[in-house]
Write a protein that holds these residues in place. Structure first.
Motif, PDB file in Angstrom:
ATOM      1  N   ASN A   1       0.814  -1.222   0.000  1.00  0.00           N
ATOM      2  CA  ASN A   1       0.000   0.000   0.000  1.00  0.00           C
ATOM      3  C   ASN A   1       0.847   1.271   0.000  1.00  0.00           C
ATOM      4  O   ASN A   1       0.306   2.359  -0.212  1.00  0.00           O
ATOM      5  N   GLN A   2       2.145   1.122   0.224  1.00  0.00           N
ATOM      6  CA  GLN A   2       3.016   2.297   0.160  1.00  0.00           C
ATOM      7  C   GLN A   2       3.260   2.748  -1.276  1.00  0.00           C
ATOM      8  O   GLN A   2       3.741   3.860  -1.519  1.00  0.00           O
ATOM      9  N   PHE A   3       2.911   1.892  -2.252  1.00  0.00           N
ATOM     10  CA  PHE A   3       3.139   2.225  -3.655  1.00  0.00           C
ATOM     11  C   PHE A   3       1.860   2.794  -4.261  1.00  0.00           C
ATOM     12  O   PHE A   3       0.818   2.141  -4.278  1.00  0.00           O
TER      13      PHE A   3
ATOM     14  N   ASN B   1      13.724  -1.709  -4.251  1.00  0.00           N
ATOM     15  CA  ASN B   1      13.590  -0.286  -3.950  1.00  0.00           C
ATOM     16  C   ASN B   1      12.905   0.427  -5.114  1.00  0.00           C
ATOM     17  O   ASN B   1      12.988  -0.002  -6.265  1.00  0.00           O
ATOM     18  N   VAL B   2      12.252   1.536  -4.804  1.00  0.00           N
ATOM     19  CA  VAL B   2      11.504   2.279  -5.817  1.00  0.00           C
ATOM     20  C   VAL B   2      12.456   3.070  -6.716  1.00  0.00           C
ATOM     21  O   VAL B   2      13.340   3.797  -6.250  1.00  0.00           O
TER      22      VAL B   2
ATOM     23  N   TRP C   1       8.113   1.158 -11.051  1.00  0.00           N
ATOM     24  CA  TRP C   1       9.388   0.521 -11.402  1.00  0.00           C
ATOM     25  C   TRP C   1      10.149   0.291 -10.100  1.00  0.00           C
ATOM     26  O   TRP C   1      10.460   1.225  -9.376  1.00  0.00           O
ATOM     27  N   LEU C   2      10.403  -0.981  -9.791  1.00  0.00           N
ATOM     28  CA  LEU C   2      11.170  -1.363  -8.610  1.00  0.00           C
ATOM     29  C   LEU C   2      12.453  -2.043  -9.050  1.00  0.00           C
ATOM     30  O   LEU C   2      12.483  -2.743 -10.062  1.00  0.00           O
ATOM     31  N   ARG C   3      13.510  -1.872  -8.249  1.00  0.00           N
ATOM     32  CA  ARG C   3      14.808  -2.444  -8.618  1.00  0.00           C
ATOM     33  C   ARG C   3      15.482  -3.086  -7.411  1.00  0.00           C
ATOM     34  O   ARG C   3      15.471  -2.529  -6.309  1.00  0.00           O
ATOM     35  N   GLN C   4      16.050  -4.258  -7.642  1.00  0.00           N
ATOM     36  CA  GLN C   4      16.856  -4.957  -6.639  1.00  0.00           C
ATOM     37  C   GLN C   4      18.285  -5.042  -7.161  1.00  0.00           C
ATOM     38  O   GLN C   4      18.531  -5.509  -8.272  1.00  0.00           O
ATOM     39  N   HIS C   5      19.234  -4.592  -6.359  1.00  0.00           N
ATOM     40  CA  HIS C   5      20.646  -4.740  -6.725  1.00  0.00           C
ATOM     41  C   HIS C   5      21.109  -6.134  -6.308  1.00  0.00           C
ATOM     42  O   HIS C   5      20.980  -6.514  -5.151  1.00  0.00           O
ATOM     43  N   LEU C   6      21.638  -6.878  -7.262  1.00  0.00           N
ATOM     44  CA  LEU C   6      22.070  -8.251  -6.996  1.00  0.00           C
ATOM     45  C   LEU C   6      23.370  -8.243  -6.214  1.00  0.00           C
ATOM     46  O   LEU C   6      24.249  -7.417  -6.442  1.00  0.00           O
ATOM     47  N   LYS C   7      23.507  -9.219  -5.311  1.00  0.00           N
ATOM     48  CA  LYS C   7      24.640  -9.227  -4.386  1.00  0.00           C
ATOM     49  C   LYS C   7      25.538 -10.438  -4.524  1.00  0.00           C
ATOM     50  O   LYS C   7      26.379 -10.681  -3.674  1.00  0.00           O
TER      51      LYS C   7
END
Length: 330
Positions: A163-165, A182-183, A192-198
Motif C-alpha cells: 500500500n506504500q506504492f 527499492n523504488v 518501477w522497482l529495482r533490486q541490486h544483486l549481491k
C-alpha cells in the motif's frame, strides 16, 4: 511432582500427534536443495542408458528467452542404495523405477519439509522411457509449481506493505514484493522497482527489475499481438539509457515467445524474450505477464527484467516469475 510428570506427558503427546500421512509436523527436518534443481533416484546403469538419456533430453530443454543456454531444470542422480540420510532430505526428488503399474504419483513432505517426491513407474525399461518422453512436461510443471510456492513463501516472510506504492493502490491489486526491492519510479500509473544483486560476477552492477502498469482493454483479440509494441512504448517513455536517445526496447534480433497463462484465475499471456537499450550495449532477459481484466475493462501488465552481465540468469528470472504469480486483483 505428579503434576510435573503429567505436564511432560501432555507435551510429549502434543509433539507426537500425527498429522495426515502419519508423520509429526515437529520431527521433519528442513529439506535441502536449490530451486530449479531435482535429484533423480535411479540405478546407475539405467542413468547411463536409455532412461537417463531420455531424462536428460526432456529436462535438459533450454529455457526460452535467456541470452545463454540454460536448462529448464538442473538434474543430479543417485543410486537407490545411496538414497538415505542427508540425501533423502532433498527438496525435489524424481524416483524412477519399475513396477506393475505405469503411473506418476506425487508425495509431499515424506522425509523433510518442504519436499516433493514424484514416482515415475512402469513395468519395464521401455515403458519408463516412454513415460518420461510422454509425460515429462507434466513432471516438470509439478516441480516448477512447487518451487513457485516455495519461493513465494520465502518472499511472504520478508514482504513490504504494497500500500506504500501509489501505482499498486490505484490499480487496486495486491503483490508480494520482497524488501530487497527499492523504488525507481512510482507515478500512480507506472511502478518501477529495482533490486541490486549481491552475488557472483553480477555483484554491484546486476539488477532485477519489476514494472507494473495497465492500459484500457479495447479489443481482446489483439492483446497478444500488441505485447511487444506496448512494452516498447513503455520502455521509451519510462526506461531511459545512460544518454539521450537511449531507452529500453525489445531486442530486434530475437523474437519473443508468448504462451497462454493464468494469473489470479484470469486469462493472461506469458511472454519471454530479450530486451536491449537502443543505441547502447546493455541487454538481458525479460518475462512479461499481460493479464486481461474484463471486469474493469483493462489490461494489467507485470514485467520482470534482469541485467546481470556474465552470469546465468535463469534463477533471477524465476524469482520475478514467482512475484508475478502472487498478483491478485481486489
Amino acid at each position: 511432582m505428579n503434576k510435573l510428570i503429567t505436564l511432560f506427558a501432555l507435551i510429549f503427546i502434543t509433539i507426537s500427534c500425527k498429522r495426515e500421512g502419519g508423520k509429526s509436523d515437529y520431527v521433519l527436518p528442513t529439506s535441502n536443495g536449490n530451486t530449479n534443481k531435482i535429484l533423480v533416484v535411479t540405478k546407475g546403469n539405467d542413468w547411463e542408458g536409455k532412461i537417463g538419456d531420455e531424462i536428460r533430453i526432456v529436462f535438459g530443454e533450454h529455457q526460452v528467452g535467456l541470452p545463454q543456454p540454460e536448462t529448464l531444470l538442473s538434474v543430479g542422480q543417485i543410486d537407490p542404495v545411496g538414497f538415505k540420510g542427508f540425501m533423502r532430505n532433498s527438496k525435489a526428488v524424481l524416483i524412477v523405477r519399475q513396477s506393475e503399474k505405469e503411473r506418476i504419483v506425487v508425495e509431499r513432505n515424506k522425509y523433510a519439509q518442504p519436499q516433493i517426491l514424484i514416482y515415475a513407474t512402469s513395468k519395464d525399461k521401455e515403458g519408463l522411457v516412454n513415460l518420461i518422453r510422454n509425460r515429462g512436461k507434466e513432471i516438470i510443471k509439478l516441480f516448477k509449481d512447487e518451487d513457485i510456492k516455495f519461493t513465494q513463501n520465502i518472499f511472504n516472510k520478508e514482504k513490504v506493505d504494497e500500500n506504500q506504492f501509489k501505482t499498486i493502490k490505484s490499480l487496486d491489486i495486491t503483490l508480494t514484493i520482497p524488501k530487497r526491492f527499492n523504488v525507481v519510479e512510482d507515478t500512480g500509473d507506472f511502478l518501477w522497482l529495482r533490486q541490486h544483486l549481491k552475488s557472483g560476477i553480477a555483484r554491484g552492477d546486476g539488477t532485477n527489475n519489476i514494472l507494473v502498469y495497465s492500459y484500457p482493454l479495447e479489443d481482446e483479440s489483439k492483446v497478444a499481438d500488441n505485447i511487444t509494441t506496448m512494452r516498447d512504448v513503455i520502455g521509451k517513455k519510462y526506461i531511459p539509457g545512460s544518454k539521450e536517445g537511449m531507452y529500453m526496447i525489445t531486442e530486434q534480433a530475437y523474437t519473443p515467445f508468448t504462451f497462454d497463462a493464468e494469473i489470479d484465475g484470469k486469462k493472461a499471456y506469458e511472454t519471454r524474450g530479450k530486451w536491449e537499450v537502443k543505441n547502447d550495449f546493455m541487454a538481458g532477459p525479460f518475462v512479461n505477464y499481460t493479464i486481461i481484466d474484463k471486469e474493469n475493462k483493462r489490461v494489467i501488465v507485470f514485467e520482470g527484467f534482469t541485467y546481470a552481465p556474465s552470469v546465468n540468469k535463469r534463477d533471477f528470472i524465476f524469482e520475478l516469475e514467482a512475484i508475478a504469480k502472487s498478483l491478485k486483483i481486489k
